[in-house]
Design an enzyme around this catalytic site. Structure first.
Site, PDB file in Angstrom:
ATOM      1  N   ILE A   1       9.146 -12.945   8.786  1.00 54.70           N
ATOM      2  CA  ILE A   1       9.048 -13.153  10.211  1.00 54.70           C
ATOM      3  C   ILE A   1      10.417 -13.589  10.872  1.00 54.70           C
ATOM      4  O   ILE A   1      10.391 -13.399  12.032  1.00 54.70           O
ATOM      5  CB  ILE A   1       7.947 -14.088  10.418  1.00 54.70           C
ATOM      6  CG1 ILE A   1       8.176 -15.564  10.080  1.00 54.70           C
ATOM      7  CG2 ILE A   1       6.541 -14.024   9.923  1.00 54.70           C
ATOM      8  CD1 ILE A   1       7.448 -16.828  10.765  1.00 54.70           C
ATOM      9  N   ASP A   2      11.216 -14.008  10.012  1.00 57.91           N
ATOM     10  CA  ASP A   2      12.527 -14.492  10.823  1.00 57.91           C
ATOM     11  C   ASP A   2      13.522 -13.299  11.290  1.00 57.91           C
ATOM     12  O   ASP A   2      14.391 -13.887  12.370  1.00 57.91           O
ATOM     13  CB  ASP A   2      13.544 -15.278   9.679  1.00 57.91           C
ATOM     14  CG  ASP A   2      12.816 -16.585   9.398  1.00 57.91           C
ATOM     15  OD1 ASP A   2      11.887 -16.897  10.005  1.00 57.91           O
ATOM     16  OD2 ASP A   2      13.065 -17.065   8.396  1.00 57.91           O
TER      17      ASP A   2
ATOM     18  N   ARG B   1       0.894  -1.067   0.022  1.00 56.29           N
ATOM     19  CA  ARG B   1      -0.005   0.084   0.045  1.00 56.29           C
ATOM     20  C   ARG B   1       0.759   1.315   0.287  1.00 56.29           C
ATOM     21  O   ARG B   1       0.626   2.300  -0.834  1.00 56.29           O
ATOM     22  CB  ARG B   1      -1.053   0.252   1.195  1.00 56.29           C
ATOM     23  CG  ARG B   1      -1.627   1.263   1.575  1.00 56.29           C
ATOM     24  CD  ARG B   1      -2.416   1.007   2.831  1.00 56.29           C
ATOM     25  NE  ARG B   1      -3.258   2.299   3.051  1.00 56.29           N
ATOM     26  CZ  ARG B   1      -2.667   3.365   3.983  1.00 56.29           C
ATOM     27  NH1 ARG B   1      -1.691   3.214   4.350  1.00 56.29           N
ATOM     28  NH2 ARG B   1      -3.314   4.335   4.207  1.00 56.29           N
TER      29      ARG B   1
HETATM   30  O1  F6P Z   1      11.249 -17.495   6.044  1.00 54.62           O
HETATM   31  C1  F6P Z   1      10.328 -17.724   6.952  1.00 54.62           C
HETATM   32  C2  F6P Z   1       9.632 -18.940   7.220  1.00 54.62           C
HETATM   33  O2  F6P Z   1       8.538 -19.134   7.954  1.00 54.62           O
HETATM   34  C3  F6P Z   1      10.859 -19.694   8.027  1.00 54.62           C
HETATM   35  O3  F6P Z   1      10.685 -19.269   9.424  1.00 54.62           O
HETATM   36  C4  F6P Z   1      10.608 -21.323   7.849  1.00 54.62           C
HETATM   37  O4  F6P Z   1      11.582 -22.010   8.041  1.00 54.62           O
HETATM   38  C5  F6P Z   1      10.243 -21.115   6.485  1.00 54.62           C
HETATM   39  O5  F6P Z   1       9.636 -19.996   6.056  1.00 54.62           O
HETATM   40  C6  F6P Z   1       9.151 -22.126   5.940  1.00 54.62           C
HETATM   41  O6  F6P Z   1       8.656 -22.054   4.936  1.00 54.62           O
HETATM   42  P1  F6P Z   1       7.709 -22.788   3.952  1.00 54.62           P
HETATM   43  O7  F6P Z   1       6.408 -21.894   4.111  1.00 54.62           O
HETATM   44  O8  F6P Z   1       7.862 -22.638   2.422  1.00 54.62           O
HETATM   45  O9  F6P Z   1       7.604 -24.190   4.489  1.00 54.62           O
END
Ligand code: F6P
Length: 321
Positions: A129-130, A23
């Site tokens: 989110i990491d 946005r």
């Molecule tokens: O990179 C964000 C994340 O949520 C990680 O914390 C996790 O390991 C990964 O994506 C999971 O990926 P997917 O949704 O492709 O299984």
């Protein structure tokens, strides 16, 4: 060359607040008389020509929604020379002069290829989110994910306390213990296992048995998915201590939901800044916030290992147990 039309995409794992960033990008572009094209499914959509022109209403009422209206994907095709060539051809065909890329490490790595190898102006906005992107205190989505996990763990604590149990809770974080340590500290959990730190299961079990003898009968262990599998940790605890355990894997719940005010605000500030950078002729940069100030770094630096204060927080968690 003056920028007239920009493209925006989200790529990799979705994160709450990505919509707020889209946005801000779109509205800032309109306010600067630029056209904006939304690219669906990240780099995959760029290769497959899944683009649409945005109008003012395209981003109405999305600021509070989780996920991404642009959809997102992890593109194996874009990792290849041929995939990148096709993506660049799409950009030329649609007259796109610059790109705003919203995502994490993989998204930024794609951006480095586009700007360094193919001369496409790119600016990155950290959406994951990491919280493992360098040059910013926080990434868009990290605060929401920690709060979502915390809400779940607070509920687990009720049953842990009532039934005097040991619970092992797995949170997201393949290479990064950010969510795990933040949520462990905020929930008053007794232990946390993260990829950045080796752990001694026997020491943990010894502490549990000792605690048990002193009358401490409930225990929550937070495990980052990159450190271990919760099921295995729970089984090891039972094997070593003979105490009963239960497991909860929070999984993708942590990626969804309405973004917190902190994530919406961060997304709005960074979305606007990314467009201003493109207008100023910048490329191959990533926007972030350090101590409430906008911080701009090279895209390549943003994907180097981010130093997180996990050790200090770990020690605090143990001291407060
Ligand atoms: O990179 C964000 C994340 O949520 C990680 O914390 C996790 O390991 C990964 O994506 C999971 O990926 P997917 O949704 O492709 O299984």
């Amino acid at each position: 060359m003056a920028i007239r039309r920009i493209g925006v995409l989200t790529s990799g794992g979705d994160a709450p607040g990505m919509n707020a960033a889209i946005r801000a990008v779109v509205r800032t572009a309109f306010n600067n008389k630029l056209e904006v094209m939304g690219i669906s499914r990240g780099y995959e959509g760029l290769i497959n020509e899944e683009l649409k022109i945005f109008d003012h209403r395209s981003v109405s009422n999305i600021i509070g929604h989780g996920g991404t209206i642009l959809k997102t994907a992890r593109s194996a095709q874009f990792m290849t020379e041929e995939g990148q060539k096709r993506a660049v051809e799409t950009l030329k065909r649609f007259g796109i002069d610059g790109l705003v890329l919203i995502g994490g490490n993989g998204t930024y790595a794609g951006g480095v290829a586009l700007c360094k190898k193919w001369n496409v102006p790119c600016i990155g906005i950290p959406g994951t989110i990491d919280n493992d992107i360098n040059g910013t205190d926080s990434t868009i989505g990290a605060d929401t994910a920690v709060n979502t996990a915390l809400e779940a763990i607070d509920k687990i604590r009720d049953t842990v306390t009532s039934m005097e149990r040991i619970f092992v809770v797995e949170v997201m974080g393949r290479d990064c213990g950010y969510i795990a340590v933040r949520v462990a500290l905020a929930s008053g959990s007794e232990d946390v296992l993260i990829p950045e730190r080796s752990f001694d299961i026997h020491k943990m079990c010894h502490d549990m048995v000792e605690g048990n003898l002193r009358g401490k009968v409930s225990w929550i262990v937070i495990v980052a998915e990159g450190a271990a599998k919760a099921e295995i940790v729970a089984q090891q605890i039972t094997d070593i201590t003979s105490l009963e355990t239960r497991v909860a894997v929070l999984g993708h719940i942590q990626r969804g939901g309405s973004p917190t005010a902190k994530d919406r605000n961060l997304a709005s500030v960074l979305g606007a800044e990314a467009v201003k950078l493109l207008i100023r002729g910048e490329s191959c940069k990533a926007v972030g916030m350090i101590s409430d100030e906008i911080n701009v770094v090279d895209l390549e630096f943003a994907i180097t290992k981010k130093p997180l204060e996990t050790e200090r927080i770990y020690q605090l968690i143990k001291m407060l147990t």
